[in-house]
Design an enzyme around this catalytic site. Structure first.
Site, PDB file in Angstrom:
ATOM      1  N   LYS A 165     -53.609  63.978 -24.793  1.00 55.62           N
ATOM      2  CA  LYS A 165     -53.400  62.010 -25.116  1.00 55.62           C
ATOM      3  C   LYS A 165     -53.488  61.700 -24.019  1.00 55.62           C
ATOM      4  CE  LYS A 165     -51.909  58.571 -26.091  1.00 55.62           C
ATOM      5  NZ  LYS A 165     -50.148  58.356 -25.159  1.00 55.62           N
ATOM      6  N   ASP A 166     -53.263  62.497 -22.161  1.00 61.10           N
ATOM      7  CA  ASP A 166     -53.385  62.466 -21.219  1.00 61.10           C
ATOM      8  C   ASP A 166     -55.135  62.840 -20.495  1.00 61.10           C
ATOM      9  OD1 ASP A 166     -51.235  59.799 -20.751  1.00 61.10           O
ATOM     10  OD2 ASP A 166     -50.397  61.732 -21.649  1.00 61.10           O
ATOM     11  N   TYR A 191     -37.748  59.970 -23.937  1.00 60.93           N
ATOM     12  CA  TYR A 191     -38.010  58.895 -24.446  1.00 60.93           C
ATOM     13  C   TYR A 191     -39.038  60.189 -25.672  1.00 60.93           C
ATOM     14  CZ  TYR A 191     -37.597  55.577 -27.409  1.00 60.93           C
ATOM     15  OH  TYR A 191     -36.858  54.442 -28.159  1.00 60.93           O
ATOM     16  N   MET A 240     -41.481  62.655 -19.224  1.00 56.84           N
ATOM     17  CA  MET A 240     -40.787  60.761 -18.757  1.00 56.84           C
ATOM     18  C   MET A 240     -39.537  60.666 -19.919  1.00 56.84           C
ATOM     19  SD  MET A 240     -43.299  59.003 -16.304  1.00 56.84           S
ATOM     20  CE  MET A 240     -43.813  57.646 -17.607  1.00 56.84           C
ATOM     21  N   SER A 264     -46.984  57.982 -28.643  1.00 58.16           N
ATOM     22  CA  SER A 264     -46.552  58.043 -27.043  1.00 58.16           C
ATOM     23  C   SER A 264     -45.312  56.785 -27.241  1.00 58.16           C
ATOM     24  CB  SER A 264     -47.613  56.706 -26.676  1.00 58.16           C
ATOM     25  OG  SER A 264     -47.691  55.712 -25.813  1.00 58.16           O
ATOM     26  N   HIS A 314     -43.854  65.330 -27.075  1.00 62.12           N
ATOM     27  CA  HIS A 314     -43.616  66.096 -26.081  1.00 62.12           C
ATOM     28  C   HIS A 314     -43.412  67.756 -27.406  1.00 62.12           C
ATOM     29  CE1 HIS A 314     -42.904  61.776 -24.561  1.00 62.12           C
ATOM     30  NE2 HIS A 314     -43.487  62.612 -23.658  1.00 62.12           N
TER      31      HIS A 314
END
Ligand code: AMP
Length: 283
Positions: free
Chosen positions: A149-150, A32, A30, A185, A37
């Site tokens: 993380k997710d 940012y 998503m 995050s 990432h």
């Protein structure tokens, strides 16, 4: 690095690469971007000929009242980071291109989306699995990477891939943390310095929990109580859940006699944060 906004153009490029025999890897984000990432991009970069990163703040995975409108964005910085990671294609569609008027189809995983974040974010996982299914059909990846993380999201995607016969290999990358332990995050950008300090207690509490299990604690309720006690000492922190689940299936466990994931969500002021740790009982 190509930047593509149109799903049909993305499909055409993916088809062309596949005809040439290239392997395509996808990192959905998503935006940012942070080191979490980038770790996914590096892992995929090493495995495929064509690395595609999608940047899409997916409205269908935000429940009403969540932070969709204020979700942090910095497309120029993201572009530079992706460029330096060797991303070949950025797929960054506008919302209107992803969700055509009159869309009527959802992809919904049932079992593993129950409880944990599923209990607090109505419709969230349905939005996630729907957009990931769409991204798979648009980018046509051989491989896609997701972060631990997710954790529940990763399990939902694995389940979807199995249940719907997606021909996509899913790879899982470990949680990337700040030097002091805070899980990276995009939402950390919301935190004031004082809130960030408070947020540190999430990873500290999980570390305490890990030590307890490694020290022989086998009762999941005692473990949850221990972690809640640690978190409870913090003002300005509101716990949503602390749960211990089977790390392989997300089923509830009566005893910690196999690898478990200890997952939690908490609000620090207006910011909702999640974290987890996978722990093995001794022996
Ligand atoms: P997001 O942009 O937050 O939707 O995340 C995109 C992908 O990056 C997902 O697969 C996340 O699990 C992964 N990710 C986010 N934060 C981290 C992190 N701290 N460590 C590893 N992966 C992460």
């Amino acid at each position: 690095m190509k930047i593509i906004e149109s799903p049909t153009q993305m499909q055409a490029l993916a088809e062309e690469q596949r005809r040439r025999g290239e392997r395509i890897g996808l990192v959905p984000t998503m935006g940012y971007l942070h080191e979490g990432h980038l770790s996914l991009m590096r892992a995929v970069r090493a495995r495929v000929g064509v690395l595609v990163t999608s940047v899409f703040v997916n409205p269908t995975q935000f429940a009403p009242g969540e932070d969709l409108e204020r979700y942090p964005r910095d497309p120029e910085r993201d572009r530079q980071l992706m460029e330096s990671e060797g991303v070949d294609v950025v797929f960054a569609p506008p919302v209107e291109a992803m969700y055509l008027p009159g869309a009527q189809t959802w992809v919904e995983v049932t079992g593993v989306t129950q409880g944990l974040c599923g209990a607090f974010r109505p419709g969230h996982f349905r939005g996630v699995t729907t957009v990931v299914a769409k991204l798979f059909n648009i980018v046509k990846p051989h491989l896609a990477a997701f972060g631990a993380k997710d954790y529940q999201q990763l399990m939902a995607i694995r389940q979807m891939v199995r249940d719907l016969n997606f021909d996509v290999e899913i790879i899982e990358l470990p949680i990337v943390r700040e030097p002091d332990g805070l899980a990276m995050s995009s939402r950390n950008a919301y935190l004031t310095p004082a809130e960030r300090e408070t947020a540190l207690s999430l990873s500290r509490a999980l570390n305490r929990g890990r030590a307890a299990v490694e020290g022989g604690m086998r009762d999941p309720h005692a473990l949850v109580a221990e972690i809640r006690r640690e978190l409870g000492e913090r003002k300005g922190l509101e716990v949503e859940y602390v749960e211990v689940r089977d790390a392989a299936t997300l089923a509830a466990v009566a005893e910690i006699d196999r690898p478990v994931v200890v997952a939690l969500a908490a609000r620090v002021s207006r910011t909702r944060l999640i974290d987890n740790v996978v722990v093995m009982p001794p022996g």
